[in-house]
Enzyme design. Structure first.
Site, short mmCIF file in Angstrom:
data_model
loop_
_atom_site.label_atom_id
_atom_site.label_comp_id
_atom_site.label_asym_id
_atom_site.label_seq_id
_atom_site.Cartn_x
_atom_site.Cartn_y
_atom_site.Cartn_z
N HIS A 43 2.49 -12.14 4.63
CA HIS A 43 2.27 -10.69 4.62
C HIS A 43 3.54 -9.96 5.07
O HIS A 43 3.47 -8.95 5.77
CB HIS A 43 1.08 -10.34 5.54
CG HIS A 43 0.23 -9.22 5.04
ND1 HIS A 43 -0.99 -9.41 4.44
CD2 HIS A 43 0.42 -7.88 5.02
CE1 HIS A 43 -1.52 -8.26 4.11
NE2 HIS A 43 -0.66 -7.30 4.43
N GLY A 71 0.81 -1.21 0.00
CA GLY A 71 0.00 0.00 0.00
C GLY A 71 0.85 1.26 0.00
O GLY A 71 2.06 1.23 0.23
N LYS A 104 -3.75 -15.26 -1.90
CA LYS A 104 -2.50 -14.84 -1.27
C LYS A 104 -2.58 -14.98 0.24
O LYS A 104 -3.55 -14.54 0.86
CB LYS A 104 -2.22 -13.37 -1.63
CG LYS A 104 -0.99 -12.76 -0.97
CD LYS A 104 -0.78 -11.34 -1.49
CE LYS A 104 0.43 -10.67 -0.88
NZ LYS A 104 0.19 -10.19 0.49
N SER A 156 -2.36 -2.85 -5.30
CA SER A 156 -3.07 -3.05 -4.04
C SER A 156 -4.39 -2.30 -4.01
O SER A 156 -4.51 -1.20 -4.56
CB SER A 156 -2.17 -2.56 -2.90
OG SER A 156 -2.90 -2.47 -1.68
#
Length: 364
Positions: A259, A88, A235, A115
């Protein structure tokens, strides 16, 4: 913007040079946001350390005079097996944000996953790199109409895949963000979501608090399939059980990901989880990986253990922080050249020759 002369002319030789540059010149809150891991940062750090536990078994005298490092993602050719993972707020790293990211990815002929939390809109990203190979990463919001509209917009704009992030029912606890009181600066916004949440109070990430939907289940993959013809890539998968469920629910790709160590601390490094996921999938879907890629040899290790492609998150942001699109291309070129060299030095002249026999896990 952030490049005093002496440093912009430094020799940028490897990805850690870009990391050092970004740490020195980004505002502290921006650096801390990008660098953060959850809790103690154990998983974030282990993503990198795990590669050091894998050793090559190089083969000699194999004619590596002509090298072919191309591969395909769901049928689309890319110039080498590295893509840009969804992260992001690229404007925190460079004024043009995701538009620069899209241009660099197109110039290098690789896949960029944009994103949901971009500081440029999907239209801007698409227009910045017409004909570029782009996937869209989706967070499902409590307001399902918002998510539906984003998916359909991405498809209409020519994005070629939908990446559903599965590991964020709630945001992990990132201590530095809490200490810094991190907030998206007022002149930036989450362009894809501005209209949907107009007038609402904003949390630190520029959205109303609790706007993400923590009730998402496997059945929502069927819901997404009803909205779009795009292939769905899941994901955030780390176990053989979830890999099996993913295949059963018809996903075409899996990104083995924790992540970047920003969600649950204390899970496996992604390169370690890759092995069981690949074994469970048995070729029924493509398997990719992100987390901890810092050298071309890391890319080769991931491919040897069954990944079709890897994606980079933080290193892409370091490249942007250095010199925007140009800096990100530098990062990608370095990874490409290191990958090619590692392939040659282990005796592989094409990606199809890379296999499990190329690596061993060290006893240490």
């Amino acid at each position: 913007m952030w490049f005093p002369k002496q440093l912009s002319e430094m020799a940028m030789v490897c990805l850690s040079d870009f990391e050092a540059y970004a740490k020195k010149y980004l505002p502290k809150t921006a650096w801390d946001f990008f660098a953060a891991g959850a809790d103690d940062g154990t998983t974030r750090d282990d993503n990198i350390l795990a590669y050091k536990r894998i050793r090559f078994r190089p083969r000699m005298l194999r004619d590596v005079s002509v090298m072919d490092i191309r591969t395909k993602l769901l049928g689309t050719e890319i110039s080498f097996p590295v893509g840009i993972a969804p992260t992001g707020f690229h404007q925190l790293a460079w004024p043009d944000g995701e538009k620069s990211t899209a241009r660099a990815a197109k110039a290098m002929n690789i896949c960029y996953i944009a994103s949901t939390y971009s500081t440029s809109s999907l239209e801007e990203i698409s227009a910045a790199a017409p004909g570029g190979f782009q996937w869209f990463q989706l967070y499902i919001h409590r307001n399902r109409a918002v998510s539906k509209q984003l998916v359909q917009q991405a498809e209409a704009l020519g994005f070629q895949g939908l990446v559903l992030t599965a590991d964020l029912p709630y945001t992990g606890k990132r201590r530095d963000d809490v200490r810094n009181g991190f907030r998206l600066p007022p002149h930036m916004s989450l362009k894809n979501l501005e209209a949907a949440f107009e007038g609402d109070d904003r949390s630190e990430y520029g959205l109303p608090p609790n706007s993400l939907d923590p009730s998402v289940t496997w059945n929502d993959i069927y819901w997404l399939q009803s909205l779009t013809r795009l292939p769905i890539i899941l994901k955030g998968i780390l176990t053989k059980e979830d890999a099996e469920l993913a295949v059963r629910h018809g996903v075409q790709g899996i990104i083995v990901s924790n992540h970047g160590g920003r969600q649950l601390d204390g899970g496996p490094a992604t390169i370690d989880a890759l092995v069981e996921v690949v074994e469970a999938v048995q070729g029924r879907a493509e398997v990719y990986l992100d987390g901890g890629i810092r050298k071309g040899s890391d890319v080769l290790k991931a491919l040897a253990l069954g990944a079709k492609c890897v994606f980079i998150g933080r290193p892409a942001l370091w490249g942007l922080a250095y010199k925007g699109e140009e800096g990100l291309q530098d990062v990608l070129r370095i990874l490409r050249d290191e990958f090619r060299l590692s392939m040659a030095l282990t005796g592989c002249s094409s990606v199809s020759e890379i296999g499990r026999q190329l690596v061993q896990f060290s006893k240490l």
